[in-house]
Enzyme design. Structure first.
Site, PDB file in Angstrom:
ATOM      1  N   ASP A  23       0.884  -1.169   0.000  1.00  0.00           N
ATOM      2  CA  ASP A  23       0.000   0.000   0.000  1.00  0.00           C
ATOM      3  C   ASP A  23       0.918   1.214   0.000  1.00  0.00           C
ATOM      4  O   ASP A  23       1.571   1.511   0.996  1.00  0.00           O
ATOM      5  CB  ASP A  23      -0.897  -0.018   1.251  1.00  0.00           C
ATOM      6  CG  ASP A  23      -1.709   1.267   1.419  1.00  0.00           C
ATOM      7  OD1 ASP A  23      -1.648   2.143   0.538  1.00  0.00           O
ATOM      8  OD2 ASP A  23      -2.401   1.384   2.451  1.00  0.00           O
ATOM      9  N   LYS A  94       2.960  11.077  -3.395  1.00  0.00           N
ATOM     10  CA  LYS A  94       1.909  10.421  -4.179  1.00  0.00           C
ATOM     11  C   LYS A  94       1.013  11.426  -4.908  1.00  0.00           C
ATOM     12  O   LYS A  94       0.495  11.142  -5.973  1.00  0.00           O
ATOM     13  CB  LYS A  94       1.069   9.563  -3.230  1.00  0.00           C
ATOM     14  CG  LYS A  94      -0.001   8.717  -3.902  1.00  0.00           C
ATOM     15  CD  LYS A  94      -0.632   7.792  -2.872  1.00  0.00           C
ATOM     16  CE  LYS A  94      -1.751   6.957  -3.441  1.00  0.00           C
ATOM     17  NZ  LYS A  94      -2.295   6.047  -2.413  1.00  0.00           N
ATOM     18  N   GLU A 194      -7.180   0.486  -4.529  1.00  0.00           N
ATOM     19  CA  GLU A 194      -7.209   0.401  -3.070  1.00  0.00           C
ATOM     20  C   GLU A 194      -8.553  -0.130  -2.550  1.00  0.00           C
ATOM     21  O   GLU A 194      -8.560  -1.028  -1.697  1.00  0.00           O
ATOM     22  CB  GLU A 194      -6.879   1.774  -2.466  1.00  0.00           C
ATOM     23  CG  GLU A 194      -5.405   2.138  -2.657  1.00  0.00           C
ATOM     24  CD  GLU A 194      -5.081   3.607  -2.457  1.00  0.00           C
ATOM     25  OE1 GLU A 194      -5.954   4.358  -1.971  1.00  0.00           O
ATOM     26  OE2 GLU A 194      -3.947   4.013  -2.782  1.00  0.00           O
ATOM     27  N   ASP A 218     -12.779   5.691   2.596  1.00  0.00           N
ATOM     28  CA  ASP A 218     -11.349   5.718   2.942  1.00  0.00           C
ATOM     29  C   ASP A 218     -10.950   7.126   3.358  1.00  0.00           C
ATOM     30  O   ASP A 218     -10.822   8.023   2.523  1.00  0.00           O
ATOM     31  CB  ASP A 218     -10.535   5.245   1.723  1.00  0.00           C
ATOM     32  CG  ASP A 218      -9.021   5.227   1.996  1.00  0.00           C
ATOM     33  OD1 ASP A 218      -8.581   5.778   3.028  1.00  0.00           O
ATOM     34  OD2 ASP A 218      -8.280   4.656   1.168  1.00  0.00           O
TER      35      ASP A 218
HETATM   36  P1  ADP Z   1      -2.951   7.404   3.869  1.00  0.00           P
HETATM   37  O1  ADP Z   1      -3.752   6.255   3.340  1.00  0.00           O
HETATM   38  O2  ADP Z   1      -3.436   8.719   3.368  1.00  0.00           O
HETATM   39  O3  ADP Z   1      -1.494   7.213   3.680  1.00  0.00           O
HETATM   40  P2  ADP Z   1      -3.537   6.466   6.579  1.00  0.00           P
HETATM   41  O4  ADP Z   1      -4.667   5.589   6.231  1.00  0.00           O
HETATM   42  O5  ADP Z   1      -2.288   5.834   7.044  1.00  0.00           O
HETATM   43  O6  ADP Z   1      -3.204   7.512   5.427  1.00  0.00           O
HETATM   44  O7  ADP Z   1      -4.096   7.477   7.692  1.00  0.00           O
HETATM   45  C1  ADP Z   1      -3.274   8.346   8.386  1.00  0.00           C
HETATM   46  C2  ADP Z   1      -4.154   9.206   9.266  1.00  0.00           C
HETATM   47  O8  ADP Z   1      -4.808   8.376  10.224  1.00  0.00           O
HETATM   48  C3  ADP Z   1      -3.376  10.241  10.035  1.00  0.00           C
HETATM   49  O9  ADP Z   1      -4.027  11.491   9.914  1.00  0.00           O
HETATM   50  C4  ADP Z   1      -3.447   9.746  11.463  1.00  0.00           C
HETATM   51  O10 ADP Z   1      -3.438  10.799  12.407  1.00  0.00           O
HETATM   52  C5  ADP Z   1      -4.794   9.054  11.462  1.00  0.00           C
HETATM   53  N1  ADP Z   1      -4.920   8.102  12.568  1.00  0.00           N
HETATM   54  C6  ADP Z   1      -4.155   7.026  12.817  1.00  0.00           C
HETATM   55  N2  ADP Z   1      -4.546   6.407  13.949  1.00  0.00           N
HETATM   56  C7  ADP Z   1      -5.605   7.114  14.426  1.00  0.00           C
HETATM   57  C8  ADP Z   1      -6.444   6.991  15.566  1.00  0.00           C
HETATM   58  N3  ADP Z   1      -6.276   6.018  16.457  1.00  0.00           N
HETATM   59  N4  ADP Z   1      -7.432   7.896  15.722  1.00  0.00           N
HETATM   60  C9  ADP Z   1      -7.602   8.877  14.833  1.00  0.00           C
HETATM   61  N5  ADP Z   1      -6.837   9.066  13.752  1.00  0.00           N
HETATM   62  C10 ADP Z   1      -5.840   8.185  13.556  1.00  0.00           C
HETATM   63 MG    MG Z   2      -4.527   4.838   2.225  1.00  0.00          MG
END
Ligand code: ADP
Ligand code: MG
Length: 622
Positions: A23, A94, A194, A218
């Site tokens: 991913d 990205k 995704e 998402d």
């Molecule tokens: P992407 O797919 O855009 O790379 P992610 O799916 O990894 O991103 O999401 C990252 C986001 O998730 C960040 O903003 C992070 O603060 C948030 N996040 C991660 N864990 C938690 C949580 N327990 N509660 C709220 N937000 C969270």
């Molecule tokens: Mg993602």
């Protein structure tokens, strides 16, 4: 029906080699595999300096920092430089994939590093010090890090992967992602969407009988995507996508920071150096409130507090926006909420309880959130990778045909039965006939590729349909059928419909070609498109000329006595002229000679026919 299984694999996979699922996220990236023993998908975790407690995490922040010697530092180790050297620390690479400067110019203030402004439609580059990096280079560094991590943990080389991309990614963005993989030394076997990967993690689409409509919500760090998918017999179709490429968890953090600043109304909170500390604390508060009612903390002796209710008030306007996108996506898909069978939550930000509640209330159907939302996409990619590796024979290959499939027809021409990018399962059939009187068999040669001449394509298989009963040329009706089943296996069968003689062959095309080969073949088909059209026209003209010579010959053998001397002579001359034209590379000349021969033979052919009909009539009692 006789069946021969042909394995056309060339650089065939070693069964032991693990294909990893990746991913490649805007905020975080990760790599997953199907565990060889448990057969369950797992995200690969490693301690990489990310947390003070020494916890291992599968998440690799999608960050690349370039040190003064231009060495790339990726992931958690790059994090501190976001603050200290923002112009050398690349985040959100990205967002740049497949983009030109013009695509991004309105978002200039979003990036703290330098995006080259060449004011053109050519692809963007990022400048760090004296060096320039393309988005492909930057994503390549992140993929390289994931590859290294996987090799480190698995203690074996990792060279093959499945990478996920947003459903809305266009060809250029998908291509850029593939190229990044190649730069990292990875053979990208498949790019998958995704939301498809996330659905796979929940087992949707793995049952051939199951038809479902799924909404994948998402909410990541900086992006929001809603995708409506329909699964029919293992085929995933994206019905619609919507979202906001600048809305995510970061905005929640920002909302908290603003709130605290208002609350504190103290000069310290506006101090420039404080901003990053506040932002980090805000994220900590947000995460804490995913499982608690109250957050309390402090920065440099300043107390900070946030209750769940306050937090919910702050984020509800953001969530309202996402719900508007969901409404729009449903509308585009021409569906209502009631048509949605399953809702899948993806992305770290869906951990926020209010997000779950809001989405559940909106769709009113079961919300799937049992799989870790950070990992769900990578785990699905690993499931797809495992299917590709052939380890899970019961599962479907969710695929489209990468190249056209067809058979060779007269003159070495490619006759396409299933075009490239056709969904599988897929079937197609077409009728052919013989060229020679009494022809007892027909060679069916199966090819893959985009070129007009089979010699430029790749032969997958060949077999003979034999024992065709003696019939004049053109009489037999040979139906050739292609069937690609849900497992990606192509069966080619040929049946002479008048006699019922049939033959079939099984072909396994999925590993015949690497993606590089496929790309090369596609590129060649574009480069040679003009030549191909010209060649095809020539070959077709020749085939037509040869056919005409044969039928004329046959006609003369039977009916010469009914023709005048003059007709015989002029026919012989025209046949000779056509024969000669066939040896030259001039389709117009061939057409001309075909016309001339037709003009000469038409009058007597009609005359002979009329007589035959009259003869037949005579015998009949009217
Ligand atoms: P992407 O797919 O855009 O790379 P992610 O799916 O990894 O991103 O999401 C990252 C986001 O998730 C960040 O903003 C992070 O603060 C948030 N996040 C991660 N864990 C938690 C949580 N327990 N509660 C709220 N937000 C969270
Ligand atoms: Mg993602």
């Amino acid at each position: 029906m006789a069946k021969i299984a042909i394995n056309i694999a060339t650089g065939s996979l070693q069964q032991e080699e693990i294909i990893v699922g990746i991913d490649l996220g805007t905020t975080n990236s990760l790599v997953a595999i199907i565990h060889p023993e448990t057969k369950q998908p797992v995200a690969l975790k490693e301690y990489d300096g990310g947390s003070a407690s020494g916890d291992e995490s599968p998440l690799v922040p999608s960050l690349v920092y370039f040190d003064p010697a231009s060495n790339a530092v990726v992931g958690n180790r790059a994090k501190p430089f976001l603050l200290s050297e923002p112009e050398r620390t690349i985040f959100s690479a990205k967002r740049l994939m497949g983009k030109s400067y013009n695509d991004l110019k309105n978002k200039g203030s979003f990036f703290s590093y330098k995006i080259m402004d060449d004011g053109t439609e050519s692809l963007v580059k990022v400048q760090v010090g004296e060096k320039f990096y393309s988005p492909v280079d930057l994503s390549g560094y992140i993929l390289k890090e994931l590859k290294t991590r996987a090799e480190h943990i698995l203690k074996t080389p990792v060279t093959k992967t499945v990478i996920t991309v947003p459903a809305y990614f266009n060809d250029a963005q998908r291509q850029a992602t593939r190229d990044a993989g190649r730069l990292a030394g990875l053979d990208v076997l498949r790019i998958i969407n995704e939301p498809t990967a996330a659905s796979l993690s929940y087992g949707f689409g793995l049952n051939k009988e199951e038809n479902k409509t799924i909404a994948v919500y998402d909410l990541g760090g900086g992006t929001f995507d809603i995708s409506i998918l329909r699964i029919t017999a293992g085929i995933f179709e994206v019905l619609s996508t919507n979202g906001d490429t600048y809305l995510g968890g970061d905005d929640m953090d920002q909302a908290i920071v603003s709130y605290w600043k208002e609350q504190a109304a103290a000069p310290w909170a506006n101090d420039a150096a404080m901003q990053q500390a506040l932002r980090l604390k805000a994220e900590e508060a947000k995460r804490h409130l995913s499982s608690n009612e109250l957050f309390t903390g402090e920065i440099n002796g300043h107390q900070l507090e946030l209750s769940l209710d306050q937090f919910n008030n702050l984020v509800s306007p953001l969530l309202e926006k996402t719900i508007n996108s969901c409404t729009a996506a449903l509308k585009d898909a021409e569906l209502t909420k009631a048509d949605i069978d399953e809702v899948v939550l993806v992305g770290g930000s869906t951990r926020v309880p209010l997000v779950k509640k809001t989405v559940g209330d909106f769709f009113g159907s079961h919300v799937n959130d049992s799989v870790n939302p950070d990992e769900v996409v990578a785990l699905g990619a690993a499931i797809q990778a495992d299917i590709l590796a052939g380890n899970n024979k019961d599962l479907l290959l969710l695929d489209i045909t990468p190249l056209s499939l067809g058979i060779e027809t007269a003159g070495g021409l490619m006759d396409v039965l299933i075009p490239r990018n056709a969904k599988i399962p897929q079937k197609a059939a077409r009728q052919y006939t013989t060229q020679i009187d009494g022809q007892p068999g027909m060679r069916i040669s199966v090819f893959q590729g985009e070129r007009d001449l089979v010699k430029d394509n790749r032969k997958l298989a060949e077999f003979n349909l034999s024992n065709i009963p003696g019939m004049p040329a053109g009489m037999p009706k040979v139906e050739v059928s292609f069937l690609i089943n849900a497992d990606g296996i192509l069966t080619v069968s040929a049946k002479e419909l008048r006699s019922g003689v049939e033959q079939a062959i099984e072909v396994k095309p999925q590993y015949g070609l690497s993606d590089t080969d496929v790309e090369k073949m596609l590129l060649e088909s574009i480069t040679h498109a003009k030549d191909d059209i010209a060649t095809r026209a020539l070959v077709e003209a020749r085939t037509e000329g040869e056919q005409l010579l044969k039928t004329t010959e046959r006609f003369l053998q039977k009916n010469a006595t009914q023709l005048s001397q003059e007709e015989l002579l002029s026919t012989a001359a025209a046949m000779q002229a056509l024969q000669l034209a066939l040896t030259m590379e001039d389709k117009d000349l061939i057409h001309k000679k075909v016309e001339e021969l037709n003009d000469i033979s038409r009058p007597y052919a009609e005359r002979v026919m009329d007589q035959a009909v009259a003869g037949a009539m005579k015998g009949k009692a009217i």
